[in-house]
Design an enzyme around this catalytic site. Structure first.
Site, mmCIF file in Angstrom:
data_model
loop_
_atom_site.group_PDB
_atom_site.id
_atom_site.type_symbol
_atom_site.label_atom_id
_atom_site.label_comp_id
_atom_site.label_asym_id
_atom_site.label_seq_id
_atom_site.Cartn_x
_atom_site.Cartn_y
_atom_site.Cartn_z
ATOM 1 N N TYR A 107 34.703 -15.680 5.023
ATOM 2 C CA TYR A 107 33.703 -14.408 4.762
ATOM 3 C C TYR A 107 34.819 -13.051 4.080
ATOM 4 O O TYR A 107 34.636 -12.510 3.077
ATOM 5 C CB TYR A 107 32.969 -13.563 5.947
ATOM 6 C CG TYR A 107 32.342 -12.201 5.487
ATOM 7 C CD1 TYR A 107 31.385 -12.266 4.710
ATOM 8 C CD2 TYR A 107 32.850 -10.942 6.236
ATOM 9 C CE1 TYR A 107 30.758 -11.072 4.229
ATOM 10 C CE2 TYR A 107 32.145 -9.939 5.864
ATOM 11 C CZ TYR A 107 31.229 -9.791 5.089
ATOM 12 O OH TYR A 107 30.677 -8.739 4.687
ATOM 13 N N ARG A 114 34.541 -10.615 -4.321
ATOM 14 C CA ARG A 114 33.435 -9.904 -4.908
ATOM 15 C C ARG A 114 34.070 -8.340 -4.909
ATOM 16 O O ARG A 114 33.721 -7.667 -6.171
ATOM 17 C CB ARG A 114 32.623 -9.858 -3.693
ATOM 18 C CG ARG A 114 31.647 -8.548 -3.806
ATOM 19 C CD ARG A 114 30.245 -8.922 -2.929
ATOM 20 N NE ARG A 114 30.662 -8.609 -1.588
ATOM 21 C CZ ARG A 114 30.000 -8.444 -0.514
ATOM 22 N NH1 ARG A 114 28.710 -8.596 -0.657
ATOM 23 N NH2 ARG A 114 30.269 -8.125 0.726
ATOM 24 N N TYR A 120 34.939 0.282 5.495
ATOM 25 C CA TYR A 120 35.249 -0.309 6.735
ATOM 26 C C TYR A 120 36.911 -0.317 6.822
ATOM 27 O O TYR A 120 37.359 -0.701 5.682
ATOM 28 C CB TYR A 120 34.777 -1.570 6.858
ATOM 29 C CG TYR A 120 33.344 -1.912 7.127
ATOM 30 C CD1 TYR A 120 32.510 -0.903 7.973
ATOM 31 C CD2 TYR A 120 32.890 -3.288 7.145
ATOM 32 C CE1 TYR A 120 31.167 -1.235 8.148
ATOM 33 C CE2 TYR A 120 31.599 -3.501 7.661
ATOM 34 C CZ TYR A 120 30.729 -2.411 8.052
ATOM 35 O OH TYR A 120 29.554 -2.690 8.700
ATOM 36 N N ARG A 129 23.691 0.014 2.228
ATOM 37 C CA ARG A 129 22.808 -0.204 3.234
ATOM 38 C C ARG A 129 21.398 -0.604 2.938
ATOM 39 O O ARG A 129 20.726 -1.348 3.448
ATOM 40 C CB ARG A 129 22.797 0.713 4.425
ATOM 41 C CG ARG A 129 24.122 1.041 4.853
ATOM 42 C CD ARG A 129 24.656 -0.150 5.887
ATOM 43 N NE ARG A 129 25.906 0.079 6.196
ATOM 44 C CZ ARG A 129 26.644 -0.927 6.824
ATOM 45 N NH1 ARG A 129 26.285 -2.018 7.179
ATOM 46 N NH2 ARG A 129 27.742 -0.403 7.241
ATOM 47 N N GLU A 177 20.928 -10.753 12.816
ATOM 48 C CA GLU A 177 20.886 -9.586 11.603
ATOM 49 C C GLU A 177 19.522 -9.620 11.031
ATOM 50 O O GLU A 177 18.752 -10.865 11.061
ATOM 51 C CB GLU A 177 22.123 -10.210 10.611
ATOM 52 C CG GLU A 177 22.253 -9.069 9.475
ATOM 53 C CD GLU A 177 23.407 -9.586 8.510
ATOM 54 O OE1 GLU A 177 24.332 -10.035 8.931
ATOM 55 O OE2 GLU A 177 22.784 -9.690 7.314
HETATM 56 C C1 LIG Z 1 25.978 -6.888 8.891
HETATM 57 C C2 LIG Z 1 26.888 -6.668 8.027
HETATM 58 O O1 LIG Z 1 27.223 -7.076 6.767
HETATM 59 C C3 LIG Z 1 26.316 -8.169 6.320
HETATM 60 C C4 LIG Z 1 27.042 -8.657 5.000
HETATM 61 C C5 LIG Z 1 27.016 -8.239 3.828
HETATM 62 C C6 LIG Z 1 27.957 -8.428 2.710
HETATM 63 O O2 LIG Z 1 29.037 -8.944 2.733
HETATM 64 O O3 LIG Z 1 27.006 -8.564 1.612
HETATM 65 C C7 LIG Z 1 25.753 -7.407 3.615
HETATM 66 C C8 LIG Z 1 24.813 -7.107 4.687
HETATM 67 C C9 LIG Z 1 25.027 -8.053 5.916
HETATM 68 O O4 LIG Z 1 24.493 -9.339 5.642
HETATM 69 C C10 LIG Z 1 27.493 -5.287 8.329
HETATM 70 O O5 LIG Z 1 28.611 -5.035 7.847
HETATM 71 O O6 LIG Z 1 26.939 -4.409 8.721
#
Ligand SMILES: C=C(O[C@@H]1C=C(C(=O)O)C=C[C@H]1O)C(=O)O
Length: 343
Positions: free
Chosen positions: A152, A159, A212, A225, A337
């Site tokens: 990830y 990205r 983050y 979000r 999630e």
């Molecule tokens: C759950 C989280 O992230 C996840 C990862 C994401 C991404 O990298 O595109 C987007 C939303 C969620 O699926 C979070 O950081 O709160």
């Protein structure tokens, strides 16, 4: 949706989405409409293709504990579809759908960057300058890549580089999902729209993901979000809610407690979609949890699936489309999630 009032005529959204399960016939719900794209959350990950004139994404997300579904995106306008390199796409003059698969490899960042940049280039060439919603379905999401970095995090580097190199053209990062899939490789699919209709939202309970701290990886995740699609003619606003988990600030909360993670996740979504949060972003209207539809629930451990279904039955409308998947989540301590669409 709080904007509607009793007696107001129901408006049909130009862009719509629903789930089809094995044995169901999608034609009952596509009458008079065109298909912009289909996504089969099934048993194998294969490159996207064109099927009956529309893109078909095939990702490995169903197992013995969960059902295969096909997500169908429809529009009330004529659709034109095509291929561009590895990308498969469709457009209706207002909205754009595209998909690409990245085959399994040792280190993903360069191919992820190239795939994102290829998608941005195509969107722009066709005049869809605003990304609206992005799905990133990542095999072995928290496993190590060939250099020992979590897949990830490796994905997030590529990205972020793509968004950085396009920052003079693409101002805002849209709502997204970054979730595990059950086979190696990464399936990507994106929605975009014409200029001026997408508004990206943050959550007052959460640190924006793109801020983050570095302990979560060398490049922070590039997403908002939620993204509000402002109404076009004859439509009403639609809010695309990103994959949301039990994160407050930037911390995972209740790492070992599925029930509490569900409760925090739902509270996060409720705050995100609320009229107060839209007002914070200078937007009118707002939603409630019960407005969420096309809900996808990602559950790390199969034993938690019954509890996940029970939480959803309580939180969402009885007729909401809800699908559960038993897949990895982007942090090893996240057990659940949830994403969806408010309309
Ligand atoms: C759950 C989280 O992230 C996840 C990862 C994401 C991404 O990298 O595109 C987007 C939303 C969620 O699926 C979070 O950081 O709160």
């Amino acid at each position: 949706m709080t904007l509607t009032h009793p007696g107001a005529p129901a408006l049909t959204a130009a862009l719509d989405c629903f789930f089809v399960r094995p044995g169901e016939d999608e034609r009952a719900r596509t009458a008079g409409r065109q298909v912009l794209g289909r996504v089969t959350y099934g048993h194998s990950g294969r490159p996207p293709t064109l099927h009956n004139g529309a893109p078909l994404v095939r990702t490995a997300m169903a197992d013995a504990a969960t059902e295969r579904i096909t997500e169908v995106w429809t529009t009330d306008r004529p659709v034109r579809s095509g291929r561009d390199g590895g990308l498969v796409y469709a457009e209706d003059g207002e909205h754009f759908f595209c998909a690409v698969r990245i085959d399994a490899c040792g280190v993903y960042r360069d191919t992820v960057r190239q795939a994102y940049e290829a998608a941005f280039t195509l969107m722009w060439r066709l005049g869809y300058t605003e990304p609206l919603r992005m799905w990133n379905l990542v095999g072995d999401i928290t496993g190590p890549n060939a250099q020992g970095m979590e897949t990830y995090r490796d994905f997030c580097v590529g990205r972020a580089q793509a968004f950085e190199s396009w920052s003079d053209r693409i101002g805002g990062m849209p709502a997204a999902t970054g979730i595990g899939s059950l086979r190696p490789g990464i399936d990507l699919y994106f929605l975009a729209c014409r200029t001026g209709r997408a508004r990206h939202l943050e959550n007052p309970r959460q640190t924006p993901a793109h801020r983050y701290p570095a302990r979560y990886g060398p490049k922070s995740p590039s997403f908002a979000r939620a993204t509000l699609l402002e109404p076009g003619s004859g439509t009403r606003p639609v809010l695309y809610v990103s994959g949301t988990a039990s994160i407050v600030g930037d911390d995972t909360v209740h790492p070992d407690d599925f029930g509490r993670q569900c409760a925090v996740t739902l509270a996060n979504i409720e705050a995100l979609v609320s009229p107060e949060n839209l007002a914070r972003h200078g937007l009118a209207g707002g939603f409630r949890l019960a407005d969420l539809d096309c809900v996808k629930v990602y559950v790390r451990d199969a034993r938690d699936l019954p509890a996940a279904r029970a939480h959803c039955a309580e939180a969402f409308r009885a007729d909401a489309d809800v699908a559960c998947f038993n897949v990895g989540v982007c942090r090893p301590d996240l057990l659940v999630e949830i994403e969806g669409i408010c309309r």
